[in-house]
Write a protein that holds these residues in place. Structure first.
Motif, mmCIF file in Angstrom:
data_model
loop_
_atom_site.group_PDB
_atom_site.id
_atom_site.type_symbol
_atom_site.label_atom_id
_atom_site.label_comp_id
_atom_site.label_asym_id
_atom_site.label_seq_id
_atom_site.Cartn_x
_atom_site.Cartn_y
_atom_site.Cartn_z
ATOM 1 N N TYR A 13 0.832 -1.194 0.000
ATOM 2 C CA TYR A 13 0.000 0.000 0.000
ATOM 3 C C TYR A 13 0.869 1.247 0.000
ATOM 4 O O TYR A 13 2.000 1.240 0.474
ATOM 5 C CB TYR A 13 -0.890 0.038 1.254
ATOM 6 C CG TYR A 13 -1.942 -1.045 1.278
ATOM 7 C CD1 TYR A 13 -1.628 -2.335 1.671
ATOM 8 C CD2 TYR A 13 -3.249 -0.770 0.886
ATOM 9 C CE1 TYR A 13 -2.583 -3.330 1.669
ATOM 10 C CE2 TYR A 13 -4.208 -1.761 0.890
ATOM 11 C CZ TYR A 13 -3.871 -3.038 1.287
ATOM 12 O OH TYR A 13 -4.824 -4.019 1.286
ATOM 13 N N PHE A 57 -4.211 0.694 -2.065
ATOM 14 C CA PHE A 57 -3.663 -0.563 -2.597
ATOM 15 C C PHE A 57 -2.808 -0.285 -3.832
ATOM 16 O O PHE A 57 -3.192 0.468 -4.718
ATOM 17 C CB PHE A 57 -4.817 -1.488 -2.944
ATOM 18 C CG PHE A 57 -4.428 -2.732 -3.697
ATOM 19 C CD1 PHE A 57 -4.439 -2.761 -5.086
ATOM 20 C CD2 PHE A 57 -4.061 -3.868 -3.006
ATOM 21 C CE1 PHE A 57 -4.091 -3.906 -5.773
ATOM 22 C CE2 PHE A 57 -3.712 -5.019 -3.688
ATOM 23 C CZ PHE A 57 -3.729 -5.046 -5.072
ATOM 24 N N GLN A 72 -0.375 -6.759 -5.337
ATOM 25 C CA GLN A 72 -0.460 -7.944 -4.494
ATOM 26 C C GLN A 72 0.097 -9.137 -5.259
ATOM 27 O O GLN A 72 -0.075 -9.228 -6.477
ATOM 28 C CB GLN A 72 -1.911 -8.215 -4.095
ATOM 29 C CG GLN A 72 -2.129 -9.489 -3.293
ATOM 30 C CD GLN A 72 -3.553 -9.617 -2.784
ATOM 31 O OE1 GLN A 72 -3.913 -9.021 -1.785
ATOM 32 N NE2 GLN A 72 -4.355 -10.395 -3.496
ATOM 33 N N THR A 112 -5.339 -16.325 4.433
ATOM 34 C CA THR A 112 -6.663 -16.510 3.849
ATOM 35 C C THR A 112 -7.591 -17.369 4.705
ATOM 36 O O THR A 112 -8.735 -17.583 4.347
ATOM 37 C CB THR A 112 -6.551 -17.141 2.450
ATOM 38 O OG1 THR A 112 -5.813 -18.360 2.554
ATOM 39 C CG2 THR A 112 -5.844 -16.203 1.494
ATOM 40 N N GLY A 170 -12.304 -14.125 0.855
ATOM 41 C CA GLY A 170 -11.435 -15.094 0.213
ATOM 42 C C GLY A 170 -10.065 -14.536 -0.102
ATOM 43 O O GLY A 170 -9.545 -13.702 0.634
ATOM 44 N N PRO A 171 -9.455 -15.003 -1.208
ATOM 45 C CA PRO A 171 -8.085 -14.594 -1.533
ATOM 46 C C PRO A 171 -7.913 -13.098 -1.755
ATOM 47 O O PRO A 171 -6.799 -12.600 -1.719
ATOM 48 C CB PRO A 171 -7.809 -15.352 -2.839
ATOM 49 C CG PRO A 171 -8.775 -16.470 -2.859
ATOM 50 C CD PRO A 171 -9.991 -15.983 -2.136
ATOM 51 N N ARG A 172 -8.988 -12.374 -2.000
ATOM 52 C CA ARG A 172 -8.870 -10.933 -2.239
ATOM 53 C C ARG A 172 -9.028 -10.124 -0.962
ATOM 54 O O ARG A 172 -9.142 -8.903 -0.996
ATOM 55 C CB ARG A 172 -9.909 -10.495 -3.264
ATOM 56 C CG ARG A 172 -9.708 -11.133 -4.635
ATOM 57 C CD ARG A 172 -10.717 -10.632 -5.633
ATOM 58 N NE ARG A 172 -10.575 -9.204 -5.884
ATOM 59 C CZ ARG A 172 -11.409 -8.510 -6.653
ATOM 60 N NH1 ARG A 172 -12.431 -9.112 -7.232
ATOM 61 N NH2 ARG A 172 -11.218 -7.215 -6.841
ATOM 62 N N ARG A 173 -9.019 -10.789 0.182
ATOM 63 C CA ARG A 173 -9.296 -10.054 1.420
ATOM 64 C C ARG A 173 -8.224 -9.035 1.752
ATOM 65 O O ARG A 173 -8.458 -8.084 2.487
ATOM 66 C CB ARG A 173 -9.462 -11.038 2.568
ATOM 67 C CG ARG A 173 -8.191 -11.786 2.956
ATOM 68 C CD ARG A 173 -8.524 -12.965 3.825
ATOM 69 N NE ARG A 173 -9.050 -12.562 5.108
ATOM 70 C CZ ARG A 173 -8.326 -12.414 6.212
ATOM 71 N NH1 ARG A 173 -7.033 -12.626 6.173
ATOM 72 N NH2 ARG A 173 -8.889 -12.075 7.346
ATOM 73 N N ASN A 174 -7.007 -9.243 1.239
ATOM 74 C CA ASN A 174 -5.962 -8.270 1.541
ATOM 75 C C ASN A 174 -5.964 -7.068 0.616
ATOM 76 O O ASN A 174 -5.206 -6.127 0.818
ATOM 77 C CB ASN A 174 -4.596 -8.944 1.506
ATOM 78 C CG ASN A 174 -4.427 -9.866 2.689
ATOM 79 O OD1 ASN A 174 -5.182 -9.798 3.642
ATOM 80 N ND2 ASN A 174 -3.461 -10.746 2.620
ATOM 81 N N GLU A 175 -6.794 -7.073 -0.401
ATOM 82 C CA GLU A 175 -6.915 -5.910 -1.278
ATOM 83 C C GLU A 175 -7.951 -4.987 -0.649
ATOM 84 O O GLU A 175 -9.127 -4.983 -1.011
ATOM 85 C CB GLU A 175 -7.342 -6.347 -2.672
ATOM 86 C CG GLU A 175 -7.339 -5.219 -3.678
ATOM 87 C CD GLU A 175 -7.717 -5.705 -5.072
ATOM 88 O OE1 GLU A 175 -7.646 -6.933 -5.335
ATOM 89 O OE2 GLU A 175 -8.095 -4.856 -5.882
ATOM 90 N N GLN A 176 -7.487 -4.222 0.313
ATOM 91 C CA GLN A 176 -8.391 -3.429 1.135
ATOM 92 C C GLN A 176 -8.497 -2.002 0.606
ATOM 93 O O GLN A 176 -7.503 -1.414 0.177
ATOM 94 C CB GLN A 176 -7.897 -3.420 2.580
ATOM 95 C CG GLN A 176 -7.869 -4.823 3.182
ATOM 96 C CD GLN A 176 -7.394 -4.842 4.615
ATOM 97 O OE1 GLN A 176 -7.427 -3.838 5.318
ATOM 98 N NE2 GLN A 176 -6.966 -6.006 5.072
ATOM 99 N N PHE A 181 -9.496 1.788 1.748
ATOM 100 C CA PHE A 181 -9.546 2.547 2.990
ATOM 101 C C PHE A 181 -10.374 3.823 2.852
ATOM 102 O O PHE A 181 -10.418 4.450 1.786
ATOM 103 C CB PHE A 181 -8.136 2.946 3.428
ATOM 104 C CG PHE A 181 -7.365 1.820 4.069
ATOM 105 C CD1 PHE A 181 -6.729 0.865 3.297
ATOM 106 C CD2 PHE A 181 -7.281 1.726 5.456
ATOM 107 C CE1 PHE A 181 -6.019 -0.170 3.885
ATOM 108 C CE2 PHE A 181 -6.575 0.692 6.056
ATOM 109 C CZ PHE A 181 -5.946 -0.256 5.266
#
Lengths: 112, 114
Positions: free
Chosen positions: A36, A46, A49, A93, B97-103, B105
């Motif tokens: 980020y 973001f 990733q 996850t 799911g796998p996109r949970r870290n694409e946050q 803000f």
């Protein structure tokens, strides 16, 4: 808990490439690595990733070695507007909230 | 574009007051998060929610509670504000799911407790 560490700050000049490395020695097998960017008085935004090897988008590249114990954010040809704080985020996850851990942030200063 | 809004940019409260911080997202995200950000300490997770009426403690839940009655809204509650809760509070949301870290803000709420 995947503890993440990154350099506190780094300086660069316009047009140079900036590389920021984040260490996450205890990353779980299924953790993604996310980066980020944050400007003053704004929420983080973001950037990129990845899970392994190399990921590239219009803003940056992310390099992840085979052991996944670190990752390197690469900003090509930075400009003054890239001056910001950059954070890595290592997550899990399995949806355990206490495994979402931000690094301390790297303050990047781009000089003219 | 995803939009995450927070009810106030700046808030001043007195010790002992009950404080509500509201967060709304418009992208139908499953996950919502509350962080606080302090100089030298980075971003620390207070609570998160992966579904309506569900919540999970983060790293620093003490002194806080949360409420998620609707999917788009996630509230952070300081039951009895104290001066050590003076901080920047950031809300975020993401898909599951796998996109949970694409946050994504919100702009943050700077809370001062006197």
């Amino acid at each position: 808990l995947a503890k993440t560490t990154q350099p506190i700050s780094m300086d660069s000049y316009e047009g140079q490439e900036v590389n920021i490395t984040c260490s996450h020695n205890n990353i779980a097998t299924n953790d993604y690595i996310t980066w980020y960017q944050q400007f003053p008085s704004q929420g983080p935004r973001f950037i990129i990733q990845g899970y392994k090897t190399k990921v590239t988008n219009e803003v940056a590249s992310l390099f992840i070695p085979a052991d996944r114990k670190s990752s390197t954010l690469s900003l090509p040809r930075v400009s003054l507007s890239d001056t910001a704080v950059y954070y890595c985020l290592v997550g899990d996850t399995k949806a355990a909230g206490n495994k979402l851990t931000f690094g301390g942030g790297t303050r990047v200063l781009v000089k003219p | 574009d995803v939009k995450v809004t927070q009810s106030s940019r700046y808030l001043v409260k007195r010790t002992g007051e009950k404080v509500f911080l509201e967060c709304v997202q418009d992208m139908d995200h499953e996950n919502m998060f509350w962080y606080r950000q302090d100089p030298g300490l980075g971003l620390r997770l207070i609570y998160f929610s992966y579904d309506v009426k569900m919540k999970e403690k983060g790293d620093i839940p003490e002194g806080y509670s949360v409420s998620r009655e609707k999917k788009e809204r996630f509230s952070l509650i300081l039951e009895s504000a104290s001066t050590n809760q003076t901080s920047m509070y950031l809300c975020a949301s993401s898909f599951g799911g796998p996109r949970r870290n694409e946050q994504f803000f919100g702009p943050g709420t700077r809370l001062t407790v006197l």
